[in-house]
Design an enzyme around this catalytic site. Structure first.
Site, mmCIF file in Angstrom:
data_model
loop_
_atom_site.group_PDB
_atom_site.id
_atom_site.type_symbol
_atom_site.label_atom_id
_atom_site.label_comp_id
_atom_site.label_asym_id
_atom_site.label_seq_id
_atom_site.Cartn_x
_atom_site.Cartn_y
_atom_site.Cartn_z
ATOM 1 N N SER A 108 0.804 -1.232 0.000
ATOM 2 C CA SER A 108 0.000 0.000 0.000
ATOM 3 C C SER A 108 0.832 1.276 0.000
ATOM 4 O O SER A 108 0.327 2.334 -0.343
ATOM 5 C CB SER A 108 -0.946 0.023 1.203
ATOM 6 O OG SER A 108 -0.214 -0.042 2.416
ATOM 7 N N ASP A 145 -3.765 8.020 7.825
ATOM 8 C CA ASP A 145 -4.598 7.104 8.588
ATOM 9 C C ASP A 145 -3.701 6.341 9.565
ATOM 10 O O ASP A 145 -2.543 6.704 9.749
ATOM 11 C CB ASP A 145 -5.414 6.176 7.672
ATOM 12 C CG ASP A 145 -4.555 5.235 6.833
ATOM 13 O OD1 ASP A 145 -3.376 5.051 7.173
ATOM 14 O OD2 ASP A 145 -5.067 4.665 5.848
ATOM 15 N N HIS A 170 -0.708 4.868 7.205
ATOM 16 C CA HIS A 170 -0.082 5.488 6.037
ATOM 17 C C HIS A 170 0.189 6.985 6.229
ATOM 18 O O HIS A 170 -0.638 7.684 6.805
ATOM 19 C CB HIS A 170 -0.980 5.306 4.809
ATOM 20 C CG HIS A 170 -1.337 3.877 4.547
ATOM 21 N ND1 HIS A 170 -2.520 3.318 4.980
ATOM 22 C CD2 HIS A 170 -0.658 2.892 3.921
ATOM 23 C CE1 HIS A 170 -2.561 2.042 4.611
ATOM 24 N NE2 HIS A 170 -1.438 1.759 3.981
#
Length: 355
Positions: A39, A329, A332
């Site tokens: 990610s 978040d 991240h």
């Protein structure tokens, strides 16, 4: 006076020509950015597979061009976008599975990355995402399409001159080893590191066999300082989890050793180790000089302990200005943090690909 003006104009034109010549040389040396990973570098591939590990909804992407959630796990751009821009290629690297793009777009950069994946196939199984071996298969298909588009000789040259970026490893521990039954009963943490490093080495050898010559092996960030870990670290007064940071450092040492080994073994290989650990730790420990107000709490939270896919689809839990936060978040970084880390890595490591 008129002569001086003409001379000044000629000098200015000469400087401009030199600048343009330099930029063209840079573009020629690195024609494309090719990305593998999780990610941290997924540009939206997970939007097109059946998984819950997605970020194709607001408020993700609210600061991206057009304010659209692209599937990037940030409020805006991710590090590979900034790296591509710094190399003078383009402002963002598209996801391979996104039907909006075709080989003409991918010829200058493409991401095969998938959020929630890792080196270990068992990690990708947790949330049914794209394993590393599948990313390699996509890369092979990409090479075939590139040969059809550019011609075989030009495609081979493009592959050999392009920078291949790898960024993963955090999920192998936080999503798999320390969360799911299985690997922890098979390996000690150090044995698991050796297992993962072996997969990384084999993957690089596969890239080399396919023609890649410029490769960046990415290290792990201080994963014990992620808001997810700090929020649940009650005994440590919500500080960074030292054990997880040590795991990251140990695996980083093993990955760095791989770069030394393979550079000696593989002819014409230029393999570098891009380590985000210390710049990230510096930002987290001393956020003020960078203009951040918070390094421990994420901008976008729901108050629950999800694995980083925690942003609410509404905006009621999001901060007003993401640039004041190190993390977007629980898992991240914000676009601003991504930009700082990318610039650091380009300046201290990746710039040698332009020499």
């Amino acid at each position: 006076m008129e002569f001086q003006s003409k001379l000044l104009a000629l000098c200015s034109l000469h400087i401009l020509c030199l600048l343009l010549f330099h930029l063209n040389k840079v573009s020629a040396k690195v024609p494309a950015i090719i990305v593998f990973g999780d990610s941290s570098v997924d540009a939206g591939n997970n939007n097109f597979i059946p998984t819950v590990a997605r970020s194709n909804f607001q408020p993700y992407g609210r600061d991206f061009q057009g304010g659209k959630a692209t599937g990037r796990f940030s409020n805006g751009r991710i590090p590979t976008d900034f790296i591509a821009e710094s190399f003078g290629i383009k402002e963002s690297v598209p996801a391979y599975l996104d039907p909006k793009y075709n080989i003409s777009d991918f010829a200058t950069g493409v991401s095969f990355a998938s959020a929630a994946t890792g080196y270990d196939n068992a990690t990708s199984d947790v949330l049914s995402v794209i394993p590393l071996w599948k990313q390699l298969e996509y890369y092979k298909d990409y090479q075939k399409n590139l040969s059809s588009y550019l011609g075989e000789a030009k495609a081979k040259e493009t592959i050999s001159e392009s920078v291949h970026l790898m960024s993963m490893g955090t999920n192998d521990f936080l999503e798999n080893y320390y969360t799911m039954p299985g690997r922890a009963s098979q390996y000690t943490p150090q044995q698991y590191q050796t297992f993962l490093a072996g997969i990384a080495e084999n993957f690089i050898r596969n890239l080399y066999a396919l023609g890649a010559r410029k490769i960046s092996l990415g290290g792990l960030p201080p994963m014990g300082c992620l808001p997810l870990e700090r929020t649940t670290n009650f005994m440590g007064q919500n500080g960074c989890v030292a054990n997880f940071n040590n795991i990251a450092l140990e695996l980083n040492d093993k990955l760095k050793n791989i770069t030394t080994k393979l550079n000696q073994e593989l002819p014409d290989m230029k393999l570098v180790f891009s380590n985000p650990y210390y710049i990230m730790l510096h930002i987290i420990k001393k956020p003020d000089p960078y203009g951040f107000e918070s390094a421990s709490v994420a901008c976008c939270v729901t108050g629950m302990f999800e694995m980083g896919y925690a942003c609410s689809r509404g905006s009621m839990f999001s901060c007003t200005d993401a640039s004041k936060f190190v993390f977007w978040d629980f898992f991240h970084p914000t676009e601003k943090t991504n930009n700082i880390v990318a610039k650091y890595v380009v300046e201290h490591v990746l710039a040698q690909f332009l020499e």
